[in-house]
Design a protein around this motif. Sequence first.
Motif, PDB file in Angstrom:
ATOM      1  N   GLU A 758      10.096   2.793  -2.915  1.00 37.78           N
ATOM      2  CA  GLU A 758      10.403   3.176  -1.532  1.00 37.78           C
ATOM      3  C   GLU A 758       9.707   2.255  -0.547  1.00 37.78           C
ATOM      4  N   LYS A 759       8.465   1.884  -0.850  1.00 36.94           N
ATOM      5  CA  LYS A 759       7.732   0.988   0.062  1.00 36.94           C
ATOM      6  C   LYS A 759       8.360  -0.405   0.085  1.00 36.94           C
ATOM      7  N   SER A 762      11.437  -0.441   2.154  1.00 33.81           N
ATOM      8  CA  SER A 762      11.195  -0.303   3.593  1.00 33.81           C
ATOM      9  C   SER A 762      11.012  -1.644   4.287  1.00 33.81           C
ATOM     10  N   GLY A 763      10.917  -2.728   3.485  1.00 37.60           N
ATOM     11  CA  GLY A 763      10.875  -4.071   4.068  1.00 37.60           C
ATOM     12  C   GLY A 763       9.496  -4.597   4.375  1.00 37.60           C
ATOM     13  N   VAL A 764       8.465  -4.088   3.715  1.00 37.18           N
ATOM     14  CA  VAL A 764       7.109  -4.602   3.930  1.00 37.18           C
ATOM     15  C   VAL A 764       7.030  -6.034   3.398  1.00 37.18           C
ATOM     16  N   GLU A 768       4.154  -6.590  -3.317  1.00 41.41           N
ATOM     17  CA  GLU A 768       4.458  -6.590  -4.746  1.00 41.41           C
ATOM     18  C   GLU A 768       4.138  -5.213  -5.306  1.00 41.41           C
ATOM     19  N   PRO A 769       5.153  -4.443  -5.726  1.00 42.79           N
ATOM     20  CA  PRO A 769       4.898  -3.102  -6.266  1.00 42.79           C
ATOM     21  C   PRO A 769       4.154  -3.166  -7.592  1.00 42.79           C
ATOM     22  N   LEU A 838      -5.127   6.994   0.093  1.00 42.14           N
ATOM     23  CA  LEU A 838      -5.513   6.291   1.317  1.00 42.14           C
ATOM     24  C   LEU A 838      -4.233   5.846   2.001  1.00 42.14           C
ATOM     25  N   LYS A 839      -4.089   6.253   3.263  1.00 39.67           N
ATOM     26  CA  LYS A 839      -2.866   5.983   3.989  1.00 39.67           C
ATOM     27  C   LYS A 839      -2.555   4.479   4.026  1.00 39.67           C
ATOM     28  N   GLY A 840      -1.315   4.144   3.608  1.00 35.48           N
ATOM     29  CA  GLY A 840      -0.855   2.760   3.652  1.00 35.48           C
ATOM     30  C   GLY A 840      -1.288   1.920   2.475  1.00 35.48           C
ATOM     31  N   GLU A 841      -2.201   2.456   1.604  1.00 32.12           N
ATOM     32  CA  GLU A 841      -2.715   1.635   0.504  1.00 32.12           C
ATOM     33  C   GLU A 841      -2.407   2.204  -0.872  1.00 32.12           C
TER      34      GLU A 841
END
Length: 852
Positions: A758-759, A762-764, A768-769, A838-841
């Motif tokens: 999903e991240k 979202s186009g980040v 790298e997942p 942790l938000k965003g990480e």
Amino acid sequence: MICKLNQQPVLKKLLLLTLVSFILIQASKAQSVALRDSLLKKIKTLPNDSNLVIALNQLAFAYQLKRPDSTYLLAQQAYELSRNIHYPLGEARALNVMAISFSQLGDYAKALKMFNQSKIAFIELKDTRNTVVTLSNIADFYMQQGEWQNGLNKMKESYTLYEVMSKPEPILKSTILSNIGECYFNLKQLDSAGVYLKNAMQSAGSYNQSLLSTIFFLLGDVAFAKNNTTQAYSFYQQSIAGSSKEESYSEMFEGYYRMAKFYHNSTRIDSTIYYAKLALNFAQKGSYLKGILKASQNLSSIYEGVNDVEALRYFKVSQAARDSLFSQDKMKQLMSLSFEEKQKTQQIEVARMEYKNAIRSNILIGILVVFGVLAMFLIRNNRQKQKANFLLQKQKNEIDSKAKELEVQKENLEQSYNNIALLGEIGRKITASLSVETIIGAVYNNVDTLMDAQVFGIGIYHDDTRSLEFPATYENGKALPVYSNYIDDESRLSGKCFNSGKEIVIGDLHAEYSLYLKNIPTPSQGDQPVSLIYLPLTVNEKMLGVITVQSFSKNAFSAYHLYMLRTIAVYAAIALENADSFNKLTLTVDSLQQTQKQLIESEKMASLGELTAGIAHEIQNPLNFVNNFSEVNTELIEEMQQEIDKGNFAGAKEISNDIKENEKKINHHGKRAGDIVKGMLQHSRNSSAAAKELTDINKLADEYLRLAYHGLRAKDKSFNATMKTDFDQHIGNINIIPQDIGRVILNLITNAFYVVDEKKKSGVENYEPIVTISTKKINGKIEIKVADNGNGIPQKVLHKIFQPFFTTKPTGQGTGLGLSLSYDIIKAHGGELKVETLKGEGSEFIIQLPIV
């Protein structure tokens, strides 16, 4: 200053407490059980100080309409205690309440005297509010005697003083205004009466339905006197509606009595009888003797010459009411004797002292005068002595008579107090069970010991059939077969009681059935009773059914029996409601448990479906190896045969070694495919029947990591993520249920792959997942971590993620059961499942399992 009355002996505390218990029992329905208990407890525990005075005065005033005799005794206690502790405010209030009591009993001279003493005391204390109330009480005193002009003058004086009070009281204002209006009405000044009554209604607002009911029937009287029958009818109906809400029986009587007079004036005899009977009914319910007398006399006169049997019956009711009022007059005399007893004793004591002094004087005079004068004087003194002895003997006889009456009253009060304890014990027995049959049996056993319960039954309402089912009816101690009555059956008293929510009490069925039914009902089971009681069973305004006690004898049940049965009916209703709630709860729990099992199986099959593509991919690899090595071995066997034909045995032996090596590889990859299938079967197996077994946790984790990855790749070719592993090779095998722990690991890995994908979508930029799984042996536990570098879990929902059915996925993409089931599985293994985010990480789920 307050008049100093001689102090009476203080009643023993037990007698006082027993008296309070009796009054609480006889209180109207408006007095809640909580209020009774709190007042009784309060008076038991309070010391002899001003707080006890306040409590006694409050209790005395609360019941001044119901039991003026008991009101007087309580107020007298408050008065004596106030004088002992020098509490003038309590003394003044007690005088006011005693005055009201004497007024209710018709001793107007003593009532007026006490009212004036109370008024003077409040004025000296500068207590404006209580002065207003006392003036209003004095006015009411005159109104009761029909002295309407004196009542009007005093009520206006009260209102003038009310207007200078610092704090307005709408109810007090409305009461005074309505009384002024009533005075004007009886003085034939109808316009003035209407003005004050309407002002009283505006002031009352919606504070007090009972007061509004009084105002409405007085307005109806004004309209009726003006021949405005439509308006009069409207006001009487409003009065009845308001008093019915609060079950204020005296106001309900007044409303229905006026409706009877209204229709009597219009010569509608049927309606007149109907409302007159209602008026009598509510006067009887409220123990309002004057109302019973008026209503029964009215009915007797209506039936006279039309139905002499009914006329005679209601004449007997009026005579009984008149006798009860006469007994109140006797109580008034007893109260007067109690109040004046000490003053008479003091007068006698003064007479005796005068007599002694006279003797001394006569002795001195006798020394100075002749024997003849002395003889005459002694004769005179002897007569005085005889007169004094006569007075003393008369007083002694009066005191002995009063002592006997008080002893009888004490015994009655002690019996009432014992009844409270008995009912408490009965209530505990009835409410101790959650079985309907046991509850009914307990109720019957206790009712049968209290009264002539030759027939007993409890009907329980069933909404689906609109019927009352009697599961356990007893006749002469024997259980009758189960039967039921439809509540709409007009020939059944049980249905009448249930539909109306009102009591049915019959002393002679053959004489009284027409008040309720067209014909004498035929029993569904057993013989025909003669005396019957039907009471509704209600809890929080919910009708549960009815309870009935019946006898084959006439007038078998007294007011005492009815009171005891009412209380037992309350306990029975509570117990039946508890039993019904328990049964419903049991069914709900069973249903939830079944649903939980189905959801667990559904989740298992869903996760198995997720694995299908990964399993197919993983099985395909070893199968390819098996096929390839099988083809190579076929070729090597042909070469080996050729070498043997040539006689080159050394070459043939070398080829056979190659075939042997290939067979080992075929066996290895075959076992690999078998392990995958075994894992799939374990995953789908019911864990409740599974046992723990030693398992290589690293191998299990690696297996499910690959299965999850290939499963997602099979569904979405664009999916890609880096998989990292960090396994502690010193862990060894641990004792677990492999399919359950595998299910947890699979769920955590699948969720991790979902959030990193999903991240990425979202186009980040430059993202790298990565999903990492690691194992470690630490502090006697095995720790398994599944980490991702997604967006993390919002703090506001973090506490919910292990709750059933909670999911952050869009609708249709998650059941919300995965983490909840995973949490339960780990707990069942004696471990813990935690999360750090942790938000965003990203997030990291941590499984801790004990080493067993």
